[in-house]
Design an enzyme around this catalytic site. Sequence first.
Site, short mmCIF file in Angstrom:
data_model
loop_
_atom_site.label_atom_id
_atom_site.label_comp_id
_atom_site.label_asym_id
_atom_site.label_seq_id
_atom_site.Cartn_x
_atom_site.Cartn_y
_atom_site.Cartn_z
N CYS A 119 0.83 -1.21 0.00
CA CYS A 119 0.00 0.00 0.00
C CYS A 119 0.87 1.27 0.00
CB CYS A 119 -0.94 -0.05 1.20
SG CYS A 119 -2.27 1.17 1.18
N HIS A 120 0.66 2.15 0.97
CA HIS A 120 1.44 3.39 1.07
C HIS A 120 2.85 3.17 1.62
CE1 HIS A 120 -2.67 5.23 1.03
NE2 HIS A 120 -2.05 6.23 0.45
#
Length: 206
Positions: A119-120
């Site tokens: 993800c991030h």
Amino acid sequence: MAGKKILMLVGEFSEEYEIFVFEQAMHAVGHTVHVVCPDKKAGDVLKTSLHDFEGHQTYTEKLGHDYILNKTFAEVNPADYDAVYAAGGRGPEYIRIDRRVQALVRHFHETGKPIFTICHGVQILIAVDGVVRGRQVAALHYCEPEVTLAGGTYIDVAPTGAHVDGNLVSAKGWPGLAAFMRECLKVLGTEIHHGEALMRDERKAA
């Protein structure tokens, strides 16, 4: 095979699932995961977030469960660990500018140890020059411009998929945790044998 030690980098409001599920799965197969946040100690509470996909133009963000950190950040020696994992969510956005976090990531990059990101989490990696340059990386699709500007190639995997480029394992977000962790275990050299296959092996050995 002896269990491996994995360092997980998180910040306030990192993604709940990407902390709890990863940690518990790795502990279940005999690995050790130390979860650290800058300026926090073992026993401190970390607030987490939960990103969900509910039909809007972008994800929603809700308050997740509290996580009790199990390692003091100031005591971390990266040489003690076999791999590093950058969890996603809100946390990477701010801990990536911490020079101490950058130094930890640089150690794993320069020593060629496994690096896991979801993800991030890629925001932490791109803050260290060279980590994603020339590499294929999956991440939340909103991070594609950052991956490209850092010299990497963004890989648009399925939400439930994962991508492997040598020692770098990456995925788009928590729906891909099963595939992501499976690939992380392979890179760590972890083999899981189910009962039926194990019994066949035992019969052959006899």
